[in-house]
Design a protein around this motif. Structure first.
Motif, PDB file in Angstrom:
ATOM      1  N   MET A 262      17.832 -71.248  28.023  1.00  0.00           N
ATOM      2  CA  MET A 262      17.631 -72.404  27.148  1.00  0.00           C
ATOM      3  C   MET A 262      17.313 -71.979  25.721  1.00  0.00           C
ATOM      4  SD  MET A 262      14.845 -75.466  27.413  1.00  0.00           S
ATOM      5  CE  MET A 262      14.587 -76.578  26.027  1.00  0.00           C
ATOM      6  N   ASP A 263      16.437 -70.995  25.567  1.00  0.00           N
ATOM      7  CA  ASP A 263      16.080 -70.519  24.224  1.00  0.00           C
ATOM      8  C   ASP A 263      17.281 -69.878  23.530  1.00  0.00           C
ATOM      9  OD1 ASP A 263      13.559 -71.410  24.660  1.00  0.00           O
ATOM     10  OD2 ASP A 263      12.599 -69.452  24.778  1.00  0.00           O
ATOM     11  N   ALA A 264      18.109 -69.149  24.303  1.00  0.00           N
ATOM     12  CA  ALA A 264      19.288 -68.508  23.727  1.00  0.00           C
ATOM     13  C   ALA A 264      20.289 -69.551  23.232  1.00  0.00           C
ATOM     14  CB  ALA A 264      19.950 -67.587  24.757  1.00  0.00           C
ATOM     15  N   VAL A 265      20.514 -70.586  24.038  1.00  0.00           N
ATOM     16  CA  VAL A 265      21.427 -71.665  23.637  1.00  0.00           C
ATOM     17  C   VAL A 265      20.891 -72.375  22.395  1.00  0.00           C
ATOM     18  CG1 VAL A 265      22.369 -73.918  24.315  1.00  0.00           C
ATOM     19  CG2 VAL A 265      22.361 -72.028  25.954  1.00  0.00           C
ATOM     20  N   ALA A 266      19.591 -72.656  22.391  1.00  0.00           N
ATOM     21  CA  ALA A 266      18.981 -73.333  21.230  1.00  0.00           C
ATOM     22  C   ALA A 266      19.126 -72.481  19.970  1.00  0.00           C
ATOM     23  CB  ALA A 266      17.507 -73.618  21.513  1.00  0.00           C
ATOM     24  N   ALA A 267      18.827 -71.183  20.070  1.00  0.00           N
ATOM     25  CA  ALA A 267      18.919 -70.296  18.907  1.00  0.00           C
ATOM     26  C   ALA A 267      20.343 -70.249  18.366  1.00  0.00           C
ATOM     27  CB  ALA A 267      18.446 -68.894  19.281  1.00  0.00           C
ATOM     28  N   MET A 309       5.876 -77.282  25.870  1.00  0.00           N
ATOM     29  CA  MET A 309       6.722 -76.461  25.001  1.00  0.00           C
ATOM     30  C   MET A 309       8.188 -76.878  25.072  1.00  0.00           C
ATOM     31  SD  MET A 309       4.764 -74.329  23.433  1.00  0.00           S
ATOM     32  CE  MET A 309       3.165 -73.543  23.575  1.00  0.00           C
ATOM     33  N   ASP A 310       8.682 -77.157  26.282  1.00  0.00           N
ATOM     34  CA  ASP A 310      10.086 -77.501  26.435  1.00  0.00           C
ATOM     35  C   ASP A 310      10.442 -78.801  25.722  1.00  0.00           C
ATOM     36  OD1 ASP A 310      10.621 -75.234  27.830  1.00  0.00           O
ATOM     37  OD2 ASP A 310      10.638 -76.161  29.806  1.00  0.00           O
ATOM     38  N   ILE A 311       9.464 -79.708  25.595  1.00  0.00           N
ATOM     39  CA  ILE A 311       9.713 -80.954  24.859  1.00  0.00           C
ATOM     40  C   ILE A 311      10.033 -80.626  23.402  1.00  0.00           C
ATOM     41  CG2 ILE A 311       8.699 -83.134  24.068  1.00  0.00           C
ATOM     42  CD1 ILE A 311       6.914 -83.080  26.555  1.00  0.00           C
ATOM     43  N   VAL A 312       9.245 -79.728  22.829  1.00  0.00           N
ATOM     44  CA  VAL A 312       9.446 -79.340  21.430  1.00  0.00           C
ATOM     45  C   VAL A 312      10.768 -78.592  21.269  1.00  0.00           C
ATOM     46  CG1 VAL A 312       8.516 -78.009  19.506  1.00  0.00           C
ATOM     47  CG2 VAL A 312       6.956 -79.240  21.030  1.00  0.00           C
ATOM     48  N   LEU A 317      16.497 -78.456  19.521  1.00  0.00           N
ATOM     49  CA  LEU A 317      17.896 -78.257  19.862  1.00  0.00           C
ATOM     50  C   LEU A 317      18.697 -79.539  19.644  1.00  0.00           C
ATOM     51  CD1 LEU A 317      20.262 -76.661  20.971  1.00  0.00           C
ATOM     52  CD2 LEU A 317      19.449 -77.167  23.286  1.00  0.00           C
ATOM     53  N   ALA A 318      18.147 -80.674  20.063  1.00  0.00           N
ATOM     54  CA  ALA A 318      18.827 -81.960  19.888  1.00  0.00           C
ATOM     55  C   ALA A 318      19.069 -82.249  18.403  1.00  0.00           C
ATOM     56  CB  ALA A 318      18.003 -83.080  20.517  1.00  0.00           C
ATOM     57  N   LEU A 319      18.068 -81.954  17.576  1.00  0.00           N
ATOM     58  CA  LEU A 319      18.211 -82.168  16.138  1.00  0.00           C
ATOM     59  C   LEU A 319      19.286 -81.255  15.553  1.00  0.00           C
ATOM     60  CD1 LEU A 319      17.228 -83.516  13.538  1.00  0.00           C
ATOM     61  CD2 LEU A 319      15.485 -81.731  13.345  1.00  0.00           C
ATOM     62  N   ALA A 320      19.284 -79.983  15.993  1.00  0.00           N
ATOM     63  CA  ALA A 320      20.288 -79.033  15.500  1.00  0.00           C
ATOM     64  C   ALA A 320      21.693 -79.470  15.889  1.00  0.00           C
ATOM     65  CB  ALA A 320      19.995 -77.635  16.048  1.00  0.00           C
ATOM     66  N   LEU A 321      21.861 -79.924  17.124  1.00  0.00           N
ATOM     67  CA  LEU A 321      23.169 -80.392  17.580  1.00  0.00           C
ATOM     68  C   LEU A 321      23.603 -81.639  16.824  1.00  0.00           C
ATOM     69  CD1 LEU A 321      22.769 -79.898  21.437  1.00  0.00           C
ATOM     70  CD2 LEU A 321      24.288 -78.625  19.929  1.00  0.00           C
ATOM     71  N   ALA A 322      22.656 -82.542  16.584  1.00  0.00           N
ATOM     72  CA  ALA A 322      22.977 -83.778  15.862  1.00  0.00           C
ATOM     73  C   ALA A 322      23.479 -83.459  14.453  1.00  0.00           C
ATOM     74  CB  ALA A 322      21.747 -84.674  15.795  1.00  0.00           C
ATOM     75  N   ILE A 323      22.791 -82.550  13.762  1.00  0.00           N
ATOM     76  CA  ILE A 323      23.190 -82.180  12.402  1.00  0.00           C
ATOM     77  C   ILE A 323      24.546 -81.478  12.408  1.00  0.00           C
ATOM     78  CG2 ILE A 323      22.633 -80.696  10.442  1.00  0.00           C
ATOM     79  CD1 ILE A 323      19.678 -81.213  11.029  1.00  0.00           C
TER      80      ILE A 323
END
Length: 330
Positions: A262-267, A309-312, A317-323
């Motif tokens: 999850m962290d790798a995908v988010a990064a 932590m996962d909520i944050v 990640l959701a914000l990054a994808l939206a942008i």
């Protein structure tokens, strides 16, 4: 003003474009200021080193994922691949008494086979990358669990026959998981992939394939070959991440690499927008990992419960994808 003059006029300031390019870096600076103000030890040199150490494994795995994204792929099996590498390298020491060279070589070789399997299934069966690697993620996770028999591999562990394992994990192997080597390995991985994707023709070919595979194929680019390379590189860095994880904790926990997915995908996805790149890139991935690391470290210092932590992370990640996807459509 006539039309020609209008075309020559500089484009007005666009706040969204500015936010898209520099939002991640600004967020990192704001978080540093906020956490530095609210906590006493956040800006200590020791804590900065601790943050870099904590993101090293995520960054290594995410950089491999970035390479698969560059060709339009999406390797969801990187966490399971890291688990396999982690289990293999520690077992080579504890169960088989092998040297560092043999342990690392066997782990990397097996994980490259995983990359070959992923590439073969995706390229030949033309199944969407994310769906196929989701399936192989479970398969390789099962392989790791079967190999370890669902147990943690560690020195002096009890073997199935009741005897104690006699192999020893070399102290020199453990150095790979300590400062400064773990940070040096991370920075080398980021630098090599950044230079490869940005400044070589092969990197540019990968971006062309990711942008429009049909056009790339018509241009004479060997699309299948580069997708194969991308999955091999992704598996290689997942293996390195799993090996470094083993060096850091000096054992092999059950599905140890899974939580890093999850962290790798988010990064990787946060990195799309860094400096307006608009595509997967190693520097952006590193910046995304730093953002996640600062968030986690700061929230822990503020005594935020670990289960929040996962909520944050999910929100970031959701914000990054939206942008990212809003920018693609506008």
């Amino acid at each position: 003003m006539n039309a020609a003059e209008a075309n020559r006029s500089p484009k007005g300031f666009n706040f969204f474009d500015f936010l898209y390019k520099y939002g991640t870096l600004i967020t990192i600076l704001l978080l540093v200021v906020v956490f530095g103000t609210m906590t006493d030890n956040f800006l200590n040199g020791a804590n900065i080193i601790n943050i870099l150490r904590s993101i090293a494994i995520v960054t290594i795995i995410a950089t491999g994922l970035t390479v698969s994204l560059s060709v339009g792929g999406f390797d969801l099996s990187v966490g399971s691949t890291a688990s396999v590498a982690n289990a293999l390298v520690i077992s080579m020491f504890v169960w088989h008494g092998q040297s560092i060279g043999v342990g690392i070589a066997v782990s990397i070789a097996f994980c490259l086979v995983i990359g070959l399997i992923n590439a073969f299934l995706v390229i030949n069966f033309k199944i969407q990358d994310m769906l196929m690697t989701l399936a192989t993620m479970f398969i390789f996770q099962g392989v790791a669990l079967t190999y370890t028999r669902g147990a943690t591999i560690s020195q002096n562990m009890i073997m199935p026959n009741g005897d104690f394992a006699t192999g020893v994990i070399p102290d020199s192997f453990g150095k790979l998981g300590e400062v400064p080597w773990i940070i040096i390995i991370m920075l080398l991985v980021v630098a090599v992939v950044h230079l490869f994707l940005t400044y070589t023709k092969h990197g540019r070919y990968m971006y062309m394939i990711g942008g429009n595979p049909e056009a790339a194929k018509l241009s004479g680019i060997a699309v299948g070959k580069y997708r194969l390379i991308a999955y091999l590189v992704s598996a290689l860095f997942a293996a390195i991440g799993g090996i470094v994880l083993g060096a850091r904790v000096m054992n092999a926990e059950v599905n140890a690499g899974g939580p890093y997915l999850m962290d790798a995908v988010a990064a990787a996805f946060i990195g799309y927008s860094v400096l307006g790149a608009g595509k997967p890139n190693a520097f952006g991935t590193f910046a995304g990992a730093v953002l996640i690391g600062i968030l986690s470290n700061g929230l822990i210092m503020l005594s935020v419960p670990y289960y929040a932590m996962d909520i944050v992370k999910g929100s970031v990640l959701a914000l990054a994808l939206a942008i990212t996807y809003y920018k693609r459509k506008h």
